[in-house]
Design an enzyme around this catalytic site. Structure first.
Site, mmCIF file in Angstrom:
data_model
loop_
_atom_site.group_PDB
_atom_site.id
_atom_site.type_symbol
_atom_site.label_atom_id
_atom_site.label_comp_id
_atom_site.label_asym_id
_atom_site.label_seq_id
_atom_site.Cartn_x
_atom_site.Cartn_y
_atom_site.Cartn_z
ATOM 1 N N LYS A 104 -25.886 -14.729 -6.362
ATOM 2 C CA LYS A 104 -24.815 -15.358 -5.312
ATOM 3 C C LYS A 104 -23.446 -14.620 -6.147
ATOM 4 O O LYS A 104 -23.196 -15.035 -6.994
ATOM 5 C CB LYS A 104 -24.893 -16.653 -5.416
ATOM 6 C CG LYS A 104 -23.707 -17.237 -4.367
ATOM 7 C CD LYS A 104 -23.831 -18.388 -4.104
ATOM 8 C CE LYS A 104 -22.736 -19.376 -3.548
ATOM 9 N NZ LYS A 104 -22.827 -21.060 -3.703
ATOM 10 N N CYS B 130 -20.013 -14.495 -1.117
ATOM 11 C CA CYS B 130 -19.647 -15.903 -1.133
ATOM 12 C C CYS B 130 -18.124 -15.517 -1.594
ATOM 13 O O CYS B 130 -17.704 -14.852 -2.536
ATOM 14 C CB CYS B 130 -20.292 -16.791 -2.035
ATOM 15 S SG CYS B 130 -19.521 -18.383 -1.943
ATOM 16 N N GLY C 90 -16.585 -20.076 -0.213
ATOM 17 C CA GLY C 90 -17.316 -20.296 1.169
ATOM 18 C C GLY C 90 -17.024 -18.952 1.923
ATOM 19 O O GLY C 90 -17.476 -17.782 1.297
ATOM 20 N N ASP D 239 -17.005 -9.961 5.963
ATOM 21 C CA ASP D 239 -16.779 -8.864 6.619
ATOM 22 C C ASP D 239 -17.869 -8.022 6.354
ATOM 23 O O ASP D 239 -18.606 -8.015 5.760
ATOM 24 C CB ASP D 239 -15.337 -8.501 6.097
ATOM 25 C CG ASP D 239 -15.386 -8.142 4.917
ATOM 26 O OD1 ASP D 239 -16.204 -7.359 4.014
ATOM 27 O OD2 ASP D 239 -14.692 -8.958 3.854
ATOM 28 N N GLU E 200 -37.196 -38.532 4.004
ATOM 29 C CA GLU E 200 -36.224 -37.609 4.104
ATOM 30 C C GLU E 200 -36.900 -36.178 3.466
ATOM 31 O O GLU E 200 -36.743 -35.114 4.263
ATOM 32 C CB GLU E 200 -34.903 -37.849 3.218
ATOM 33 C CG GLU E 200 -34.022 -38.802 3.486
ATOM 34 C CD GLU E 200 -33.110 -39.297 2.369
ATOM 35 O OE1 GLU E 200 -31.772 -39.728 3.015
ATOM 36 O OE2 GLU E 200 -33.297 -39.264 1.372
ATOM 37 N N PHE F 35 0.642 -1.223 -0.063
ATOM 38 C CA PHE F 35 0.086 0.104 0.163
ATOM 39 C C PHE F 35 0.805 1.275 -0.060
ATOM 40 O O PHE F 35 1.817 1.225 0.847
ATOM 41 C CB PHE F 35 -0.954 -0.079 1.358
ATOM 42 C CG PHE F 35 -1.826 1.258 1.319
ATOM 43 C CD1 PHE F 35 -2.888 1.441 0.638
ATOM 44 C CD2 PHE F 35 -1.437 2.373 2.083
ATOM 45 C CE1 PHE F 35 -3.525 2.621 0.752
ATOM 46 C CE2 PHE F 35 -2.171 3.492 2.308
ATOM 47 C CZ PHE F 35 -3.264 3.789 1.466
ATOM 48 N N ASP G 25 -17.745 -23.391 2.686
ATOM 49 C CA ASP G 25 -18.140 -24.606 1.505
ATOM 50 C C ASP G 25 -18.161 -25.877 2.559
ATOM 51 O O ASP G 25 -18.686 -26.910 1.970
ATOM 52 C CB ASP G 25 -17.148 -24.783 0.717
ATOM 53 C CG ASP G 25 -17.210 -23.712 -0.342
ATOM 54 O OD1 ASP G 25 -18.395 -23.252 -0.514
ATOM 55 O OD2 ASP G 25 -16.426 -23.696 -1.203
HETATM 56 C C1 GLA Z 1 -17.437 -21.633 -4.497
HETATM 57 C C2 GLA Z 1 -18.609 -21.403 -3.468
HETATM 58 C C3 GLA Z 1 -19.670 -22.604 -3.912
HETATM 59 C C4 GLA Z 1 -20.116 -22.792 -5.198
HETATM 60 C C5 GLA Z 1 -18.727 -22.959 -5.995
HETATM 61 C C6 GLA Z 1 -19.222 -22.736 -7.504
HETATM 62 O O1 GLA Z 1 -16.585 -22.484 -4.074
HETATM 63 O O2 GLA Z 1 -18.275 -21.416 -2.069
HETATM 64 O O3 GLA Z 1 -20.841 -22.466 -2.958
HETATM 65 O O4 GLA Z 1 -20.637 -21.755 -5.518
HETATM 66 O O5 GLA Z 1 -17.997 -21.643 -5.811
HETATM 67 O O6 GLA Z 1 -17.943 -22.767 -8.171
#
Ligand code: GLA
Length: 719
Positions: free
Chosen positions: A476, A523, A526, A531, A605, A282, A545
């Site tokens: 996502k 995401c 995972g 933050d 299930e 930085f 994940d």
């Molecule tokens: C990451 C995400 C997963 C999925 C994959 C797809 O690992 O954490 O949930 O979306 O990418 O490539």
């Protein structure tokens, strides 16, 4: 809540029902810190100014006793803005290189104003809210032409103080900002435990607590994102602090890139905490008249232990950080395709997924990675945000979801590019990494240079084309690698990492302004970017994940120290370790969702999943999403995990209990927390009714033979 200035002793006092924060302007105009802790009202703090008191006297040539004039520059006083290049070597907040190689800075008070409200930052996410008061102080550097605007904001009676600063170059020549931390805090003691949250992919935010020792302890990321490895959140607490008792100070950062969170215990047994953008990689040029805006830093004080810290952080995130207007409303039951089929699907198989997801109660169907370009493996197509011929009939899938009464969501990973993509073939320069050297691939991909406007513009255009063409309710937003090479950008090296994050924020901002109805989930493989910066844009983030429910107990428990359950993406997965009921109970202590091949579920299930859905729909929004979390038993300390969430009006609660190892018969009472002692509650465990006092003093009786990994979910309702 009140921020006051007492002109007589030049004292600033920020106080609400949870804390007082006090500092003053000394005779040289330098700000000295005095106190941060339990509210103390007008208490006289003159003796707390130790640095000043320790002044030494000397006999001058004429025999008169005099005080060393240089005392305020010494290294003993508690600094409000630790200086650089002077006597104090416990860590500077700012390092600025000026013309002629001067690097000393000492900022002195010029003026201040106190006003209601809180301004937004111009290019960075920031906290917001109606019930706010802000103190803004203007300071000028005695060695140059740099001006500092410090700000302190308090929201009602929340136990959090928001700190911010801007550096303005008022001179005629360029300066270089080499460090610009968001806050420094001096505490006149060092007998703390330090808690921080470290990890790895599939192992995020494991809580570690240890006594603070002499020297400097740093929690840091240089990975271009806040990272799986370290989280920008830490706590200093009394050695004997528990979940409910003891003093604790917490530090958090509204930023998603490289950070440093350091605690330095010096020879004075003073603890200095510094928090800000990591200064490795930085260095930022500021031309005449330009301003550098630092990200916001968050200070939390609790005299109710670690639980108090968490509930303050949770309220701050939910009320004063997240921006999406529907973040507090009940959220649809989310189904995600990833763990069911990964990249191996076509239109027909996804239509079957949609039908079967609807049968188990899904209300939002999310098609994860694999719908764009020629994305048949993860070696290809990141950057090609269009539906290639023969890939999938996206309209048909979306229409099907809608006809089944489900909303539709889709996956993007905008900041990345595969070398095997049309975008890379036409614009190899869009990726970071010097052409002269071999670039480091990670998950077969490179990082797009979002510090460049044309790159961000291209992403905005391509993503908008998809969002304009298809009816999409949810995105996502993924980010699947760390930054390696920082070279190969038109942006100067020391500015790349920060400008990458600014570029990402600006892209998110533009898209969210254009599509305000779309709900975003963050995401990063995972939870690699979990933050406050990301939470500003994404009201939920995929926590990990790792969907093994035993591992999830640790990950979700650790994550809960800083982040509310309402933001913690958690799904019932295909992991075979236990029943769908047990997996569902754990997923309920998060956002809740479903992720497996729904076509393979047996009828029993499906029934298990439907039953968990019922609890989700009946209680989750009021009790978990918007309620108060109490941790009851830590998986990091024993064989059980237990936590509960109580609705804000204390009329309902959900309690989770799980053990890992098998246990014989023995007394096993779990004392509840946060209930109204005088309210009477029924509980679904033994069907009895007791008052809150009973549950909090005696507890829920889990005395039984426990097989490995037994779970209980108990509903308490006001009778
Ligand atoms: C990451 C995400 C997963 C999925 C994959 C797809 O690992 O954490 O949930 O979306 O990418 O490539």
């Amino acid at each position: 809540m009140a921020i006051t200035y007492n002109a007589e002793n030049a004292l600033f006092r920020i106080e609400n029902a949870r804390f007082s924060y006090v500092f003053f302007v000394n005779s040289k105009g330098v700000l000295q810190h005095l106190y941060f802790g339990k509210p103390i009202g007008e208490t006289d703090l003159s003796s707390a100014d130790l640095g000043w008191d320790w002044s030494k006297t000397y006999l001058s040539a004429d025999g008169a006793e005099k005080i060393y004039e240089d005392n305020y520059y010494n290294d003993r006083s508690m600094a409000e803005v630790p200086s650089h290049g002077l006597m104090d070597k416990s860590g500077a907040q700012f390092v600025i290189e000026k013309s002629g190689g001067v690097t000393a800075t000492s900022f002195v008070y010029k003026k201040h104003r106190i006003y209601d409200g809180k301004p937004k930052l111009s290019a960075l996410p920031s906290t917001h809210g109606d019930d706010a008061q802000t103190l803004e102080i203007t300071l000028d550097d005695v060695y140059g032409n740099e001006r500092l605007l410090l700000s302190y904001t308090v929201y009602g009676d929340l136990g959090a103080l928001i700190r911010n600063a801007s550096i303005i170059n008022c001179g005629k020549t360029e300066i270089r900002v080499k460090r610009a931390y968001s806050l420094g805090l001096d505490l006149p003691r060092s007998d703390f435990d330090l808690m921080h949250f470290h990890g790895d992919w599939c192992l995020e935010r494991f809580a570690e607590r240890k006594p603070l020792a002499n020297g400097r302890f740093t929690v840091e990321s240089t990975m271009g994102r806040s990272s799986h490895e370290k989280n920008p959140f830490a706590v200093l607490c009394d050695r004997h602090a528990t979940e409910d008792t003891g003093e604790a100070y917490a530090f958090s950062f509204v930023y998603s890139g490289n950070f440093t969170l350091a605690a330095n215990v010096d020879k004075w047994r003073r603890t200095r905490v510094l928090l800000g953008i990591c200064d490795e990689d930085f260095s930022f040029a500021l031309g005449s008249g330009e301003t550098f805006e630092v990200p916001e830093g968050v200070l939390v004080y609790s005299d109710r232990g670690l639980g108090g810290v968490s509930r303050t952080m949770h309220d701050l995130v939910r009320n004063n950080l997240i921006t999406h207007k529907k973040a507090k409303a009940a959220r649809p039951v989310l189904f995600n395709s990833w763990e069911g089929c990964y990249l191996d699907f076509d239109t027909q198989s996804i239509l079957a997924y949609a039908e079967n997801a609807a049968k188990i109660g899904a209300e939002l169907f999310v098609l994860d990675d694999g719908w764009f370009g020629k994305r048949d493996t993860d070696c290809s197509s990141l950057g090609d945000w269009f539906v290639a011929d023969g890939k999938i009939d996206l309209k048909k899938v979306i229409d099907k979801c809608h006809s089944l009464g489900m909303k539709f969501g889709i996956w993007f990973e905008p900041e990345m590019i595969n070398p095997d993509s049309d975008l890379y073939r036409t614009h190899p320069d869009y990726a970071l990494g010097d052409g002269g050297y071999e670039r480091t691939l990670s998950r077969h991909q490179l990082v797009l240079d979002t510090s460049r406007k044309e790159v961000a513009d291209r992403l905005f255009k391509d993503m908008s084309a998809i969002l304009d063409k298809y009816e999409i309710d949810y995105i996502k937003w993924d980010h699947n690698r760390n930054i390696g090479e920082i070279t190969g950008s038109d942006t100067p090296y020391g500015e790349v990492c920060h400008r990458l994050i600014l570029g990402t924020y600006s892209l998110l901002d533009r898209l969210q302004k254009k599509y305000p109805e779309i709900f975003f989930e963050g995401c990063a493989s995972g939870g690699g970017r979990f933050d406050l910066g990301m939470l500003y844009y994404n009201p939920q983030i995929w926590t990990s994940d790792e969907t093994d429910p035993v591992q999830r107990l640790f990950i979700q428990y650790g994550t809960s120290y800083a982040y509310p359950l309402s933001v913690m993406g958690s799904h019932i997965s295909k992991n075979p370790i236990t029943s769908y009921t047990a997996k569902g109970r754990i997923a309920l202590f998060g956002t809740y969702g479903i992720e497996m091949n729904p076509c393979l579920l047996s009828e029993s299930e499906r029934e298990e999943v439907r039953e968990v859905n019922e609890i989700y729909k009946k209680y989750h929004c009021e009790v978990i999403q918007n309620g108060d979390l109490y941790r009851l038993a830590s998986p990091f300390e024993g064989n059980y995990t237990s936590m509960m969430s109580v609705s804000k009006d204390k009329s309902k609660a959900l309690v989770l209990f799980a053990n890992v190892l098998k246990e014989n018969n023995r007394y096993r009472f779990i004392k509840l927390k946060g209930l109204d002692p005088d309210k009477r509650y029924s509980n679904s465990h033994d069907g009895k009714i007791h008052d809150g006092r009973y549950y909090m003093q005696i507890g829920l009786n889990f005395t039984a033979w426990l097989e490995e990994f037994t779970t209980f979910l108990v509903v308490l309702e006001e009778a």
